[in-house]
Scaffold this motif. Sequence first.
Motif, short mmCIF file in Angstrom:
data_model
loop_
_atom_site.label_atom_id
_atom_site.label_comp_id
_atom_site.label_asym_id
_atom_site.label_seq_id
_atom_site.Cartn_x
_atom_site.Cartn_y
_atom_site.Cartn_z
N ARG A 126 47.24 -44.49 -81.12
CA ARG A 126 48.51 -45.03 -80.65
C ARG A 126 48.88 -46.30 -81.42
O ARG A 126 50.06 -46.63 -81.56
CB ARG A 126 48.43 -45.34 -79.14
CG ARG A 126 48.34 -44.10 -78.27
CD ARG A 126 48.04 -44.49 -76.81
NE ARG A 126 47.67 -43.34 -76.00
CZ ARG A 126 48.43 -42.84 -75.01
NH1 ARG A 126 49.60 -43.39 -74.74
NH2 ARG A 126 48.02 -41.80 -74.31
N ASN B 201 55.20 -43.56 -77.98
CA ASN B 201 55.32 -44.27 -76.70
C ASN B 201 53.90 -44.62 -76.21
O ASN B 201 53.37 -43.95 -75.32
CB ASN B 201 56.04 -43.42 -75.66
CG ASN B 201 57.43 -43.02 -76.12
OD1 ASN B 201 58.35 -43.84 -76.11
ND2 ASN B 201 57.59 -41.77 -76.52
N GLU C 79 53.74 -38.01 -67.60
CA GLU C 79 55.08 -38.52 -67.79
C GLU C 79 55.81 -37.69 -68.84
O GLU C 79 55.21 -36.91 -69.57
CB GLU C 79 55.05 -40.00 -68.20
CG GLU C 79 54.53 -40.91 -67.10
CD GLU C 79 54.49 -42.38 -67.50
OE1 GLU C 79 54.05 -43.20 -66.68
OE2 GLU C 79 54.87 -42.70 -68.66
N GLU C 80 57.11 -37.87 -68.91
CA GLU C 80 57.98 -37.02 -69.72
C GLU C 80 57.59 -37.05 -71.20
O GLU C 80 57.22 -38.07 -71.76
CB GLU C 80 59.43 -37.49 -69.57
CG GLU C 80 60.44 -36.42 -69.93
CD GLU C 80 61.85 -36.79 -69.46
OE1 GLU C 80 62.78 -36.59 -70.25
OE2 GLU C 80 61.98 -37.31 -68.33
N ASP D 59 52.50 -46.61 -74.30
CA ASP D 59 52.23 -46.92 -72.89
C ASP D 59 52.42 -45.72 -71.97
O ASP D 59 52.25 -45.84 -70.76
CB ASP D 59 53.14 -48.07 -72.43
CG ASP D 59 52.86 -49.36 -73.19
OD1 ASP D 59 51.68 -49.59 -73.54
OD2 ASP D 59 53.81 -50.13 -73.45
N ARG D 60 52.76 -44.56 -72.55
CA ARG D 60 52.99 -43.37 -71.73
C ARG D 60 51.71 -42.96 -71.01
O ARG D 60 50.63 -42.95 -71.57
CB ARG D 60 53.47 -42.21 -72.60
CG ARG D 60 53.60 -40.90 -71.84
CD ARG D 60 53.95 -39.74 -72.76
NE ARG D 60 53.99 -38.48 -72.04
CZ ARG D 60 52.91 -37.69 -71.88
NH1 ARG D 60 51.74 -38.04 -72.39
NH2 ARG D 60 53.02 -36.55 -71.21
N LYS D 61 51.83 -42.58 -69.74
CA LYS D 61 50.71 -42.06 -68.95
C LYS D 61 50.81 -40.54 -68.91
O LYS D 61 51.90 -39.97 -68.95
CB LYS D 61 50.75 -42.61 -67.52
CG LYS D 61 50.72 -44.13 -67.43
CD LYS D 61 49.37 -44.68 -67.88
CE LYS D 61 49.24 -46.17 -67.61
NZ LYS D 61 50.14 -47.00 -68.44
N GLU D 62 49.65 -39.87 -68.84
CA GLU D 62 49.63 -38.42 -68.78
C GLU D 62 50.42 -37.93 -67.58
O GLU D 62 50.29 -38.46 -66.48
CB GLU D 62 48.18 -37.91 -68.70
CG GLU D 62 48.05 -36.42 -69.01
CD GLU D 62 48.62 -36.03 -70.36
OE1 GLU D 62 49.37 -35.03 -70.41
OE2 GLU D 62 48.36 -36.72 -71.36
N THR E 105 54.58 -37.74 -78.92
CA THR E 105 55.07 -38.50 -77.77
C THR E 105 54.17 -39.69 -77.48
O THR E 105 54.65 -40.82 -77.28
CB THR E 105 55.14 -37.60 -76.53
OG1 THR E 105 56.04 -36.51 -76.77
CG2 THR E 105 55.64 -38.38 -75.32
N ASN E 106 52.86 -39.47 -77.48
CA ASN E 106 51.92 -40.54 -77.14
C ASN E 106 51.87 -41.64 -78.20
O ASN E 106 51.74 -42.82 -77.87
CB ASN E 106 50.53 -39.97 -76.91
CG ASN E 106 50.42 -39.20 -75.62
OD1 ASN E 106 51.18 -39.44 -74.68
ND2 ASN E 106 49.50 -38.25 -75.55
#
Length: 286
Positions: A89, A120, A127-128, A122-125, A116-117
Amino acid sequence: MGGHAREHLVIRGLHVAVDGQEILKGVDLTIGRGEVHALMGPNGSGKSTLGYAIMGHPSYEVTAGTIELVAADGGRRDLLAMEPDERARAGVFLAFQRPMSIPGVRLADFLRHCVTNVRNPDRKEGEELMPMKEFRTELKTKMTELSMDSDFARRYVNDGFSGGEMKRAEILQLAMLRPKFAILDETDSGLDADAVRLASESIARIGGAEMGILIITHHEQLLEHNVPLKTHVMLGGKIVESGGPELAAELHKKGYERIRSAYPEAAAAERAMLEERQGAVATATA
């Protein structure tokens, strides 16, 4: 090259052990964004170990030294304090020498999650994900640029792939993820001359001023379209010599005898590492 070119991956005094055996014995290396570096050396000298250590493979224990991302403003991020997914990331990518297969997971779905990860962090599994239309458009564009058939992305990740197809899948990941720093571990291994040329052209197309690239290779063909700013030679777990693209050409044509003669301590370390590895294999099979 702009400000991005002043962002660096900085490795200092790196020592790495595997199963209690020290492989890297004090590696220093700095790669800036927008730079191409080549890392060459005999089998067993520690090249792949460096790649795995940068990416955080749990079997590779860093016993001393630092790996940092140093921003243009001097800010530092400790890569060793991050888990492998956090390093990805943060913009670090490793193309494996022998990629794993993931039966049941389509390459396109895998890439959509990865992209996506990375974009982004800070995305959590759960999430969109990246919008499907946007993702498909970008994937199609990249595959066209890399002369890849669209059906390729519908296949399961590396499942039943040839060696060349696995390497092309790695290059597609590189194109989609657009990391700050990419380590390419023998992307040319197992490929014929035409496939190596295609891989070289594809990597050159993806790179540019935004990406720092470390190409780990035994041959200069992969460097045809990726002329290195510096070529580094690893022997006995250390980088013993650095030069320009002419050094890569010399090593490809003449091998490592001059290097071994010029650096006898590193050559002795290489022999000791080989003997220790052979002893471990003999013990395991006894």
